[in-house]
Scaffold this motif. Structure first.
Motif, mmCIF file in Angstrom:
data_model
loop_
_atom_site.group_PDB
_atom_site.id
_atom_site.type_symbol
_atom_site.label_atom_id
_atom_site.label_comp_id
_atom_site.label_asym_id
_atom_site.label_seq_id
_atom_site.Cartn_x
_atom_site.Cartn_y
_atom_site.Cartn_z
ATOM 1 N N TYR A 75 0.854 -1.183 0.000
ATOM 2 C CA TYR A 75 0.000 0.000 0.000
ATOM 3 C C TYR A 75 0.895 1.239 0.000
ATOM 4 C CZ TYR A 75 1.014 -0.087 5.009
ATOM 5 O OH TYR A 75 1.650 -0.117 6.213
ATOM 6 N N ALA A 76 0.298 2.398 -0.240
ATOM 7 C CA ALA A 76 1.056 3.647 -0.305
ATOM 8 C C ALA A 76 1.238 4.244 1.084
ATOM 9 C CB ALA A 76 0.351 4.644 -1.217
ATOM 10 N N SER A 77 2.450 4.654 1.368
ATOM 11 C CA SER A 77 2.801 5.239 2.657
ATOM 12 C C SER A 77 2.185 6.630 2.828
ATOM 13 C CB SER A 77 4.324 5.355 2.749
ATOM 14 O OG SER A 77 4.714 6.189 3.807
ATOM 15 N N SER A 80 4.222 9.423 1.224
ATOM 16 C CA SER A 80 4.317 9.598 -0.230
ATOM 17 C C SER A 80 4.062 11.050 -0.592
ATOM 18 C CB SER A 80 3.307 8.705 -0.956
ATOM 19 O OG SER A 80 3.623 7.356 -0.778
ATOM 20 N N LEU A 84 -2.216 10.662 -4.010
ATOM 21 C CA LEU A 84 -2.882 9.380 -4.243
ATOM 22 C C LEU A 84 -4.165 9.329 -3.434
ATOM 23 C CD1 LEU A 84 0.222 7.059 -3.813
ATOM 24 C CD2 LEU A 84 -0.746 7.871 -5.956
ATOM 25 N N ILE A 87 -3.935 6.525 -0.224
ATOM 26 C CA ILE A 87 -2.778 6.589 0.658
ATOM 27 C C ILE A 87 -3.188 6.210 2.086
ATOM 28 C CG2 ILE A 87 -3.020 8.995 1.355
ATOM 29 C CD1 ILE A 87 -0.018 9.281 0.761
ATOM 30 N N GLU A 112 11.088 6.285 -1.233
ATOM 31 C CA GLU A 112 10.467 6.574 -2.514
ATOM 32 C C GLU A 112 11.118 5.709 -3.587
ATOM 33 O OE1 GLU A 112 8.764 10.701 -4.056
ATOM 34 O OE2 GLU A 112 10.933 10.603 -4.113
ATOM 35 N N TYR A 121 0.089 5.205 -11.932
ATOM 36 C CA TYR A 121 1.240 5.360 -11.054
ATOM 37 C C TYR A 121 2.566 5.004 -11.709
ATOM 38 C CZ TYR A 121 -2.665 5.217 -7.861
ATOM 39 O OH TYR A 121 -3.856 5.447 -7.243
ATOM 40 N N VAL A 126 6.701 6.377 -5.872
ATOM 41 C CA VAL A 126 5.757 6.366 -4.754
ATOM 42 C C VAL A 126 6.445 5.674 -3.586
ATOM 43 C CG1 VAL A 126 3.527 5.483 -3.933
ATOM 44 C CG2 VAL A 126 3.752 6.260 -6.290
ATOM 45 N N ASN A 127 6.109 6.060 -2.381
ATOM 46 C CA ASN A 127 6.592 5.357 -1.193
ATOM 47 C C ASN A 127 5.666 4.173 -0.948
ATOM 48 O OD1 ASN A 127 7.649 8.114 -1.016
ATOM 49 N ND2 ASN A 127 8.429 7.453 0.957
ATOM 50 N N TRP A 128 5.978 3.015 -1.528
ATOM 51 C CA TRP A 128 5.167 1.814 -1.330
ATOM 52 C C TRP A 128 5.625 1.108 -0.071
ATOM 53 C CZ3 TRP A 128 0.989 1.899 -3.937
ATOM 54 C CH2 TRP A 128 0.943 2.341 -5.261
#
Length: 185
Positions: A75-77, A80, A84, A87, A112, A121, A126-128
């Motif tokens: 998932y996205a941090s 990020s 998004l 997020i 990142e 995306y 992105v910070n995943w």
């Protein structure tokens, strides 16, 4: 010689024991790990989320959110920089009973990166979050009066691509703060 042989035959092999101490709650937690797994269970859910509140000081509490990921989920941090919709976020209903005393802290801190992900995306970084992560949020009650505040945690779990919304209620009663999840979404 016969006595030594019989003693060595009768000893059973003990499982490996790993003791994990946690300074987070000033108590010790123990976990036992063995080499043999009996009746392994297939994990079908992409994640497990746990919530806990610890008292830090007289008027400061620490909300702890643990995200355990399964089956290559991610998932996205909240760190990020891209805009998004899914997020990871912690949202409280509008209230004057509780104050966020710090920014949401992520451990380990995400980095990142670019990676395979469907449009839109794939044109940036992105910070995943792809590993188990702990979030800390310091909370302060605005007064010593008893109260109840609702909120939710929201994020999009990938690759399932579903918006997850986990509602919770924080109750403050006689100087103690507790959190309960609401199973209805």
């Amino acid at each position: 010689m016969l006595v030594l042989l019989s003693l060595s035959c009768n000893t059973k092999q003990k499982p490996n024991v790993v003791l994990l101490a946690s300074n987070e709650t000033k108590t010790q937690q123990y976990s036992i790990a063995t080499k043999e797994i009996i009746n392994p269970v297939s994990i079908s859910e992409p994640y497990e989320l746990t919530l806990k509140i610890n008292k830090l000081e007289q008027d400061t509490y620490n909300l702890i959110i643990r995200m355990y990921l399964n089956n290559d989920s991610y998932y996205a941090s909240p760190n990020s920089k891209r805009d998004l919709k899914g997020i990871f976020s912690l949202v409280f209903d509008e209230n004057n009973k509780i104050t966020l005393a710090s920014k949401l802290k992520e451990t380990p801190l995400s980095v990142e990166a670019s990676g395979p992900h469907p449009f839109p995306y794939d044109n940036g970084t992105v910070n995943w979050i792809r590993e188990n992560t702990i979030y800390h949020q310091k909370l302060k009650p605005s007064s010593n009066e008893n109260f109840s505040v609702s909120g939710y945690i929201q994020f999009t779990i990938e690759p399932r691509c579903t918006l997850e919304k986990i509602p919770f209620t924080i109750k403050y009663n006689k100087g103690e703060m507790i959190i309960k999840t609401n199973n209805k979404c």
